[in-house]
Write a protein that holds these residues in place. Structure first.
Motif, PDB file in Angstrom:
ATOM      1  N   GLU A   1       0.857  -1.187   0.000  1.00 28.37           N
ATOM      2  CA  GLU A   1       0.000   0.000   0.000  1.00 28.37           C
ATOM      3  C   GLU A   1       0.894   1.239   0.000  1.00 28.37           C
ATOM      4  OE1 GLU A   1      -3.289   2.074   2.985  1.00 28.37           O
ATOM      5  OE2 GLU A   1      -2.509   0.088   3.447  1.00 28.37           O
ATOM      6  N   GLY A   2       0.597   2.193  -0.876  1.00 28.80           N
ATOM      7  CA  GLY A   2       1.392   3.407  -0.976  1.00 28.80           C
ATOM      8  C   GLY A   2       2.442   3.374  -2.061  1.00 28.80           C
ATOM      9  N   ASP A   3       2.762   2.182  -2.611  1.00 34.74           N
ATOM     10  CA  ASP A   3       3.726   2.096  -3.711  1.00 34.74           C
ATOM     11  C   ASP A   3       3.212   2.874  -4.920  1.00 34.74           C
ATOM     12  OD1 ASP A   3       5.378   0.474  -2.263  1.00 34.74           O
ATOM     13  OD2 ASP A   3       4.994  -1.350  -3.427  1.00 34.74           O
ATOM     14  N   THR A   4       4.129   3.514  -5.622  1.00 33.08           N
ATOM     15  CA  THR A   4       3.751   4.241  -6.835  1.00 33.08           C
ATOM     16  C   THR A   4       4.330   3.598  -8.087  1.00 33.08           C
ATOM     17  OG1 THR A   4       5.631   5.736  -6.519  1.00 33.08           O
ATOM     18  CG2 THR A   4       3.481   6.469  -5.681  1.00 33.08           C
TER      19      THR A   4
ATOM     20  N   GLY B   1      -4.317 -19.522  -7.336  1.00 28.58           N
ATOM     21  CA  GLY B   1      -4.197 -19.094  -5.955  1.00 28.58           C
ATOM     22  C   GLY B   1      -5.140 -17.957  -5.599  1.00 28.58           C
ATOM     23  N   GLU B   2      -4.861 -17.349  -4.448  1.00 33.29           N
ATOM     24  CA  GLU B   2      -5.712 -16.289  -3.917  1.00 33.29           C
ATOM     25  C   GLU B   2      -4.856 -15.176  -3.325  1.00 33.29           C
ATOM     26  OE1 GLU B   2      -7.960 -18.302  -0.899  1.00 33.29           O
ATOM     27  OE2 GLU B   2      -9.542 -18.834  -2.301  1.00 33.29           O
ATOM     28  N   LEU B   3      -5.314 -13.950  -3.526  1.00 32.77           N
ATOM     29  CA  LEU B   3      -4.711 -12.777  -2.885  1.00 32.77           C
ATOM     30  C   LEU B   3      -5.792 -12.077  -2.079  1.00 32.77           C
ATOM     31  CD1 LEU B   3      -2.743 -11.190  -5.874  1.00 32.77           C
ATOM     32  CD2 LEU B   3      -1.777 -12.475  -3.960  1.00 32.77           C
ATOM     33  N   VAL B   4      -5.459 -11.667  -0.872  1.00 33.72           N
ATOM     34  CA  VAL B   4      -6.372 -10.848  -0.089  1.00 33.72           C
ATOM     35  C   VAL B   4      -5.830  -9.415  -0.121  1.00 33.72           C
ATOM     36  CG1 VAL B   4      -5.273 -11.299   2.153  1.00 33.72           C
ATOM     37  CG2 VAL B   4      -7.654 -10.613   2.071  1.00 33.72           C
ATOM     38  N   LEU B   5      -6.715  -8.456  -0.393  1.00 35.24           N
ATOM     39  CA  LEU B   5      -6.324  -7.052  -0.388  1.00 35.24           C
ATOM     40  C   LEU B   5      -6.443  -6.531   1.038  1.00 35.24           C
ATOM     41  CD1 LEU B   5      -8.080  -5.639  -3.575  1.00 35.24           C
ATOM     42  CD2 LEU B   5      -5.770  -6.571  -3.337  1.00 35.24           C
ATOM     43  N   THR B   6      -5.337  -5.989   1.551  1.00 33.84           N
ATOM     44  CA  THR B   6      -5.334  -5.466   2.912  1.00 33.84           C
ATOM     45  C   THR B   6      -4.991  -3.984   2.890  1.00 33.84           C
ATOM     46  OG1 THR B   6      -2.998  -5.998   3.288  1.00 33.84           O
ATOM     47  CG2 THR B   6      -4.623  -7.691   3.876  1.00 33.84           C
ATOM     48  N   ARG B   7      -5.471  -3.294   3.914  1.00 32.18           N
ATOM     49  CA  ARG B   7      -5.184  -1.866   4.078  1.00 32.18           C
ATOM     50  C   ARG B   7      -4.869  -1.629   5.549  1.00 32.18           C
ATOM     51  NH1 ARG B   7      -9.421   2.368   1.932  1.00 32.18           N
ATOM     52  NH2 ARG B   7      -8.256   2.055   0.029  1.00 32.18           N
ATOM     53  N   GLN B   8      -3.837  -0.848   5.805  1.00 32.83           N
ATOM     54  CA  GLN B   8      -3.402  -0.550   7.167  1.00 32.83           C
ATOM     55  C   GLN B   8      -4.066   0.728   7.666  1.00 32.83           C
ATOM     56  OE1 GLN B   8      -0.853  -2.531   8.663  1.00 32.83           O
ATOM     57  NE2 GLN B   8      -1.121  -1.453  10.589  1.00 32.83           N
ATOM     58  N   HIS B   9      -4.710   0.655   8.837  1.00 35.74           N
ATOM     59  CA  HIS B   9      -5.271   1.825   9.518  1.00 35.74           C
ATOM     60  C   HIS B   9      -4.667   1.854  10.914  1.00 35.74           C
ATOM     61  CE1 HIS B   9      -8.299   2.813   6.521  1.00 35.74           C
ATOM     62  NE2 HIS B   9      -8.582   1.524   6.440  1.00 35.74           N
TER      63      HIS B   9
ATOM     64  N   GLU C   1      -6.994  -4.055   7.801  1.00 38.34           N
ATOM     65  CA  GLU C   1      -8.338  -4.313   7.276  1.00 38.34           C
ATOM     66  C   GLU C   1      -8.237  -5.224   6.056  1.00 38.34           C
ATOM     67  OE1 GLU C   1     -11.576  -1.777   4.669  1.00 38.34           O
ATOM     68  OE2 GLU C   1     -10.248  -0.712   6.019  1.00 38.34           O
ATOM     69  N   ARG C   2      -9.044  -6.268   6.023  1.00 36.89           N
ATOM     70  CA  ARG C   2      -9.119  -7.162   4.869  1.00 36.89           C
ATOM     71  C   ARG C   2     -10.269  -6.672   3.988  1.00 36.89           C
ATOM     72  NH1 ARG C   2      -6.761 -12.512   6.125  1.00 36.89           N
ATOM     73  NH2 ARG C   2      -8.240 -13.354   4.626  1.00 36.89           N
TER      74      ARG C   2
ATOM     75  N   SER D   1      -0.744   2.899  -4.760  1.00 36.20           N
ATOM     76  CA  SER D   1      -1.578   1.740  -4.483  1.00 36.20           C
ATOM     77  C   SER D   1      -2.393   1.976  -3.216  1.00 36.20           C
ATOM     78  CB  SER D   1      -0.696   0.502  -4.309  1.00 36.20           C
ATOM     79  OG  SER D   1      -1.465  -0.580  -3.900  1.00 36.20           O
ATOM     80  N   ARG D   2      -3.647   1.553  -3.243  1.00 44.56           N
ATOM     81  CA  ARG D   2      -4.528   1.740  -2.081  1.00 44.56           C
ATOM     82  C   ARG D   2      -4.580   0.518  -1.173  1.00 44.56           C
ATOM     83  NH1 ARG D   2      -9.354   5.587  -3.692  1.00 44.56           N
ATOM     84  NH2 ARG D   2      -8.159   7.059  -4.901  1.00 44.56           N
ATOM     85  N   PHE D   3      -4.038  -0.617  -1.647  1.00 48.49           N
ATOM     86  CA  PHE D   3      -4.063  -1.862  -0.879  1.00 48.49           C
ATOM     87  C   PHE D   3      -2.741  -2.601  -1.038  1.00 48.49           C
ATOM     88  CE2 PHE D   3      -8.425  -0.971  -2.116  1.00 48.49           C
ATOM     89  CZ  PHE D   3      -9.088  -1.077  -0.897  1.00 48.49           C
ATOM     90  N   SER D   4      -2.510  -3.553  -0.136  1.00 51.98           N
ATOM     91  CA  SER D   4      -1.396  -4.490  -0.248  1.00 51.98           C
ATOM     92  C   SER D   4      -1.980  -5.873  -0.525  1.00 51.98           C
ATOM     93  CB  SER D   4      -0.591  -4.544   1.054  1.00 51.98           C
ATOM     94  OG  SER D   4      -0.001  -3.307   1.342  1.00 51.98           O
TER      95      SER D   4
END
Length: 88
Positions: A26-29, A39-47, A52-53, A74-77
């Motif tokens: 998250e935050g990468d430009t 496979g599977e990716l979960v989008l996470t966000r740090q608060h 947060e998933r 990027s808004r998510f990891s």
């Protein structure tokens, strides 16, 4: 959407993520768009101290294009939930 992953792999590169690997932060430009092959990716966000998933992405779904389309951070990891193979 179904993709011919073998054909795509001849034009793009494959990257394997182990469980717990982060595709980008998250935050990468910088970076590319990715298509999940398996496979599977979960989008996470740090608060603050809470992670947060936001969504679970599966085979055939695309992630990371926000940075390309809008020249924005990027808004998510995306975090690998299983062994995950992506094309970029």
């Amino acid at each position: 959407m179904k993709y011919d992953f073998d054909s795509l792999a001849r034009k793009f590169s494959r990257r394997f993520l182990k469980v717990g690997d982060v595709l980008f932060r998250e935050g990468d430009t910088n970076g590319d768009g990715f298509i999940i092959e398996t496979g599977e990716l979960v989008l996470t966000r740090q608060h603050q101290d809470i992670v947060e998933r936001a969504a679970l992405l599966n085979e055939g779904e695309v992630v990371g294009v926000w940075k390309i389309l809008f020249n924005n951070e990027s808004r998510f990891s995306p975090l690998s939930q299983t062994g995950t193979l992506v094309l970029s």
